[in-house]
Design a protein around this motif. Structure first.
Motif, mmCIF file in Angstrom:
data_model
loop_
_atom_site.group_PDB
_atom_site.id
_atom_site.type_symbol
_atom_site.label_atom_id
_atom_site.label_comp_id
_atom_site.label_asym_id
_atom_site.label_seq_id
_atom_site.Cartn_x
_atom_site.Cartn_y
_atom_site.Cartn_z
ATOM 1 N N VAL A 164 49.499 47.051 54.019
ATOM 2 C CA VAL A 164 50.342 47.758 54.397
ATOM 3 C C VAL A 164 50.109 49.283 54.803
ATOM 4 O O VAL A 164 49.046 50.109 53.730
ATOM 5 C CB VAL A 164 51.216 48.583 53.285
ATOM 6 N N ASP A 165 49.824 50.530 55.556
ATOM 7 C CA ASP A 165 49.031 51.503 55.307
ATOM 8 C C ASP A 165 50.947 52.653 55.581
ATOM 9 O O ASP A 165 51.793 52.736 56.188
ATOM 10 C CB ASP A 165 48.579 52.160 57.232
ATOM 11 N N GLU B 166 52.918 51.272 58.958
ATOM 12 C CA GLU B 166 52.321 50.308 60.032
ATOM 13 C C GLU B 166 51.829 49.594 59.041
ATOM 14 O O GLU B 166 51.372 49.609 58.339
ATOM 15 C CB GLU B 166 51.327 51.368 60.818
ATOM 16 N N TRP C 8 48.651 45.945 59.406
ATOM 17 C CA TRP C 8 47.948 45.927 59.793
ATOM 18 C C TRP C 8 47.295 44.375 59.380
ATOM 19 O O TRP C 8 47.650 44.436 58.606
ATOM 20 C CB TRP C 8 46.413 47.430 59.897
ATOM 21 N N PHE D 280 39.359 51.703 58.064
ATOM 22 C CA PHE D 280 40.769 50.815 58.430
ATOM 23 C C PHE D 280 42.414 51.178 57.679
ATOM 24 O O PHE D 280 41.867 51.598 56.449
ATOM 25 C CB PHE D 280 40.492 48.792 57.626
ATOM 26 N N PRO E 236 44.989 51.433 56.373
ATOM 27 C CA PRO E 236 45.366 50.349 55.261
ATOM 28 C C PRO E 236 44.927 50.618 54.006
ATOM 29 O O PRO E 236 45.827 50.660 52.613
ATOM 30 C CB PRO E 236 46.387 48.939 54.998
ATOM 31 N N THR F 129 46.262 53.341 51.213
ATOM 32 C CA THR F 129 47.479 52.435 50.386
ATOM 33 C C THR F 129 46.975 52.017 49.716
ATOM 34 O O THR F 129 46.990 50.714 49.575
ATOM 35 C CB THR F 129 48.585 52.493 51.742
ATOM 36 N N GLN G 67 47.991 48.376 48.380
ATOM 37 C CA GLN G 67 48.467 47.233 48.537
ATOM 38 C C GLN G 67 49.638 47.230 47.748
ATOM 39 O O GLN G 67 49.166 46.788 46.764
ATOM 40 C CB GLN G 67 47.778 46.616 49.066
#
Lengths: 247, 171
Positions: free
Chosen positions: A229-230, A237, A239, B12, B14, B17, B19
């Motif tokens: 997850v972003d 989003e 990915w 990248f 994400p 963030t 996870q």
């Protein structure tokens, strides 16, 4: 003129088709024995060839790919001989150690890469990425091609379903966990491959799935570690590192 | 020092963030930890704070949120790869080499240069001319202190004095 009665037509038809059949099978068997002879000639030439060029086969990626393609066309699997025991063909003795053993070595390194990246990509990685990683590792033997990697993974088949190749969109992928991708999961992964990432609204708009279906598939992908997850984008989003490729 | 090789994950989005999946987070956390260690070693940094620019990727406009950064650092501390400086938990001593590694390096140097039985100040060890060519030259004072503690525990060094005037005797 009357048409022949129904039954006799059936009879005559079956009689003539029987004779056609027997003639056909005669032709086929004579042709196939000719082909068989030609094939065995080819095969023995190929064996001769591999003896002479064993070194080149191992050291030149392109040469190796062509050789493997030739083998395949002639119904000879240089890898099948790897694990076989005594009493198997000359191939086993010749190629088992030379070429087959080489592929097995590649397979071991492929397994290592898959293991090392599994936490990151949930056990789904592109063949291109694996190849790039193998070639960037220093001092680890010869350069390999994507073709080599695919063959190497093929050689792991006897070990069970742990390692498989699969086509996803326009990429060949290696799946290193014994779990199938569901239909919806596949669709989303292909979309990510093309677009780089997906969002809920992208899926809602393009696939015309309802909210619940989108949420379910995303949650599944997340829990299988296949997507990341972003949360710092305008809309969240998703990915996947399966397509990260170092260039 | 611009030639530091960032891992692919650093580009990248994400990666910045935390996870939600526990398995992925644990992988992500180790990747961050490995990155911090490599970065600090490359730049010879001994201290690393939660506000460090490494946590921010300006190209991507992404930043690992502070709570996640602290979690990463906490994990490094648990694995013996770092130590908190102070109870505020804002900064760590980074052990890209452990105090034990540094202890060995110092003691090897003492041994090969025949200085057993001699006395050196902490300043001489870290900044003296004699150590200019050793890998521990410029070593952070606290890290050096941890390394010497290891040697004291082994019974091959003794620390005396106080304040700025700390000296070590090697056996």
């Amino acid at each position: 003129m009357h048409k022949p009665a129904g039954l006799s037509l059936l009879l005559r038809d079956s009689r003539s088709s029987a004779s056609f059949q027997s003639h056909g099978s005669r032709l086929r068997s004579s042709q196939s024995s000719t082909l068989q002879t030609q094939l065995s000639v080819f095969q023995s030439l190929l064996l001769q060839f591999s003896k002479t060029h064993a070194k080149d086969i191992r050291s030149h990626p392109e040469f190796r790919t062509e050789f493997a393609r030739m083998c395949q066309a002639l119904g000879v699997d240089p890898l099948a001989s790897t694990g076989s025991k005594k009493g198997s063909s000359l191939w086993a003795e010749m190629l088992g150690e030379e070429v087959g053993g080489w592929y097995f070595g590649v397979a071991v390194r492929v397994v290592e890469v898959c293991r090392a990246t599994r936490g990151e990509n949930g056990g789904l990685i592109s063949v291109a990425e694996v190849t790039a990683r193998l070639n960037s590792a220093k001092g680890q033997g010869e350069m390999v091609t994507e073709d080599d990697v695919l063959r190497a993974v093929g050689s792991l088949k006897p070990l069970g379903e742990g390692f498989r190749t699969l086509e996803l969109g326009r990429l060949m992928m290696i799946r290193s966990v014994p779990k199938e991708l569901g239909g919806d999961q596949r669709v989303v992964m292909e979309a990510i491959q093309v677009l780089g990432f997906v969002t809920h609204s992208m899926l809602l708009d393009n696939l015309r799935w309802d909210e619940a279906r989108v949420k379910t598939v995303i949650d599944d992908l997340l829990s299988d570690s296949l997507v990341w997850v972003d949360e710092q984008a305008q809309e969240t989003e998703y990915w996947t590192p399966a397509f990260i490729s170092k260039t | 020092m611009a030639d530091f090789q960032y891992p692919a994950l650093y580009s990248f989005p994400p990666f910045f963030t935390r996870q939600p999946n526990a398995t992925t987070w644990s992988t992500q956390q180790s990747a961050w930890s490995a990155l911090i260690l490599a970065y600090c070693e490359r730049h010879r940094l001994f201290k690393f704070s939660v506000g460090h620019e490494l946590f921010t990727n300006t190209e991507l406009s992404r930043r690992l949120p502070t709570p996640a950064a602290i979690e990463v650092m906490e994990a490094m501390v648990k694995q013996g790869k770092a130590e908190w400086i102070g109870p505020e938990k804002q900064e760590i001593l980074v052990y890209w080499k452990t105090p034990r590694d540094w202890a060995n390096a110092v003691y090897d140097w003492i041994d090969t240069t025949g200085q057993k039985g001699g006395v050196l100040t902490l300043y001489e060890i870290a900044w003296g001319q004699l150590t200019a060519s050793t890998e521990f030259h410029g070593l952070d004072e606290t890290v050096l202190r941890r390394a010497l503690d290891v040697l004291v525990e082994r019974g091959v060094a003794k620390i005396f004095g106080s304040g700025d005037e700390l000296g070590v005797k090697f056996f």
